[in-house]
Enzyme design. Sequence first.
Site, PDB file in Angstrom:
ATOM      1  CB  CYS A   4       4.063  -0.517   1.956  1.00 59.18           C
ATOM      2  SG  CYS A   4       3.373  -1.220   3.085  1.00 59.18           S
ATOM      3  CB  CYS A  61      -1.252   0.090   1.214  1.00 57.08           C
ATOM      4  SG  CYS A  61      -0.217   0.042   2.758  1.00 57.08           S
ATOM      5  CG  ASP A  88      10.342 -32.135  15.976  1.00 61.60           C
ATOM      6  OD1 ASP A  88      10.714 -32.378  17.294  1.00 61.60           O
ATOM      7  OD2 ASP A  88      11.051 -33.120  15.393  1.00 61.60           O
ATOM      8  CB  CYS A 145      46.833 -20.949  -7.637  1.00 61.51           C
ATOM      9  SG  CYS A 145      46.891 -19.345  -7.909  1.00 61.51           S
ATOM     10  CG  ASP A 150      11.099 -35.495  18.580  1.00 65.54           C
ATOM     11  OD1 ASP A 150      10.638 -35.061  19.878  1.00 65.54           O
ATOM     12  OD2 ASP A 150      10.139 -35.878  17.634  1.00 65.54           O
TER      13      ASP A 150
END
Length: 792
Positions: free
Chosen positions: A20, A17, A691, A84, A485
Amino acid sequence: MNTVPSPLQLPISGMTCASCVKRVEKALRQVPGVDEATVNLATETATVQAQGQAPLKALRAAVEKAGFSLREKSLSLQIVGMTCASCVSRVERALLKVPGVLDAGVNLASETATLRLLDGVDLQTLIAAVAKAGYEARLSADSDAPAPTPWQHTGWPVLMATLLSAPLVLPMLGLLVGIEWMLPGWWQLALSAPVQFWLGARFYKAGWAALRSGSGNMDLLVALGTSAAFGLSVYQLLRHGEHAGHALYFESASVVITLVLLGKWLEARAKRQTTEAIRALKALRPETARVRRDGKELELPLAQLVRGDEVIVRPGERIPVDGEVLEGASQVDESLITGESLPVAKHAGDSVVGGAVNGEGLLRLKATALGAESTLSRIVRLVESAQAAKAPIQRLVDQVSAVFVPVVVGIALLTLLGWGFYNGDWEHALLNAVAVLVIACPCALGLATPTAIMAGTGVAARHGLLIKDAEALELAARLDVVAFDKTGTLTVGKPELVLLQAAPGEDEALQLALAAALQSGSEHPLARAVQAAAAARSLSPPAVRELRAVAGRGVAAQLDGTELRLGSSRFMAELGVDLSALQPQAQALQNQGRTVSWLASLGPMPRVRALLAFGDTLKPSAAEAIHALSRLGVKSVMLSGDNRGAAEAIGRELGIDELRAEILPEDKARIVGELKAGGRRVAMVGDGINDAPALAAADVGMAMSTGTDVAMHAAGITLMRGDPALVAQAIALSRRTLAKIRQNLFWAFAYNVVGIPLAALGYLNPVIAGAAMAFSSVSVVGNALLLKRWKP
């Protein structure tokens, strides 16, 4: 710090909007050096007017502070011509100077550059920046197109150089046995010139490109060293003619170039072996699939398949797509994908992975994932990403390589002046300086880390371990604690209802039907166990109203005006339910390691209606997995939402060092933070959506591939089998890989630390220096390849 020229365009995400727009403009105008900022909501871009060069980091921070983000993308480029560690640094610097490039990492072993950049950065600008630095770049996605074959991948330059150099070296060997014979000087020049300026032209080209960009590399050292030896020989030949004799050093220049070419060819052959895992995975994709459409069987290229297609896989064929078995039964070999050596039985309803080999049965599948979405493609992307990434230990190499070549040139100059003024023999002084330039090749430094990472992640993929990035690999080697867990990780994750004890005066069948009604529609493992038990007794759950989950506690619903609750002991305590009538039985069950839930009804006097006890089977390898961690010196912690009695029973059976029981899902990330206190490095192993925060909070997250995609995205390492034993294997392999990196870095530094002083002091001639330099690169890559022999 990367900067962008003014005016500049910033792609911004999240604006919806006018407010913003104002917020972003205000934030950008507050950045020092910014004169004006205008945001266009339609194009989602900000145009920034800045004084000279605006710091991209500050602009990005301002946008994020305003609550938005810059649109970014990732890109991979194939880089041709690097030799290298100095080349790596130069390509990275060139790419980081391109406006809009946020980060750039270059891998010498895989010859790739991985970039993070703002959306809208032009590919041709990136390619031009690499070209300006003296190299060639192309999009990695174009790898199927014909590409120029790098010189070091072909053996003809080595063969040609050897044939031309041999007549120059053989007379020198003859002197060792008393045979004095030498080619005339002009013949030596004729044989040496093609090696120097034709076969060695690439050193001049790459060295000049490095010099032009204000840096140095291996090619510059070789070009300087061999040119000095060749130039001195030409000078002596012109001055003394055929009488120059042993004052000619054409053989030194030619043999050094020959040895460097040989070393780079051997190195390239060895490097290709480090990418065998990727090639093996890509080779698992069949070209075509047999599809049934409109009652006909058609053989179509994979690109023409769509999700939902019915695919036929005959015995012995490779499965072309991820799918679900509609009909048939077979044993499927998934070893190259999961590392599981034994075939896996598949029946109707089971999922299969593209790339696996079908056994003896005919399978009819429904395609569920194709192309980039398939499991195999995701595995390939993860392994490629890990192999292209830099380990934190590589930062030391980057810092050294940035100043290495200038320092070596300085040492060579000091060697020349020192010997020249010391004994007046400028010819001998020049040869010593040449030896310094030749032996001080930074190839081994650039290859030490990436070759070990490529070999380590490749062998990990073959054994069912997907390592997302090099940082996870390095951190896994230094772990102190692993937190598991419980459900689905240490246990099978399919609990069964082993007992339902109704309260005095209650009907057992009715309570089971009520419990099943409260669990209707839930996919929680305990809910499925209750539903299965009710179905086994042919009970029809009544229809309940206002069914809802109470996070971390249980479920709630209403039946005929009665409030029903099903959940943990903590939930019952919060509701004020008296559990004393069934507490002795509950305690006995908990001491046996059972998980206990309660069914209760609320009202003026909340009362317990039934006790439900669940049992979950430990995975066969769980105990050995914990013991393996103990042998590695890693502490194990189990996180469980079960009551303490049940958790302690499982902990004792497994030999867990520490357990945390009766915890809520949101507590896991906090506990991981507590475990990290005091500088301990912590891994979290899990498989569920709940988790994911803990996996992200840990130093290393390890997710079971049998779990959710969310968990795997949050993890640094994915275990392709639901086997906790893979955790110890991941740590062991990471330690072995880190040990190889340290060994490689030691040898790479040792060659230079020992070789440069010896050359400067006159103890190494250019030929021996060239051989040592070539051997250093080959030995480093060879040492990394020993990782391929690792077995769990």
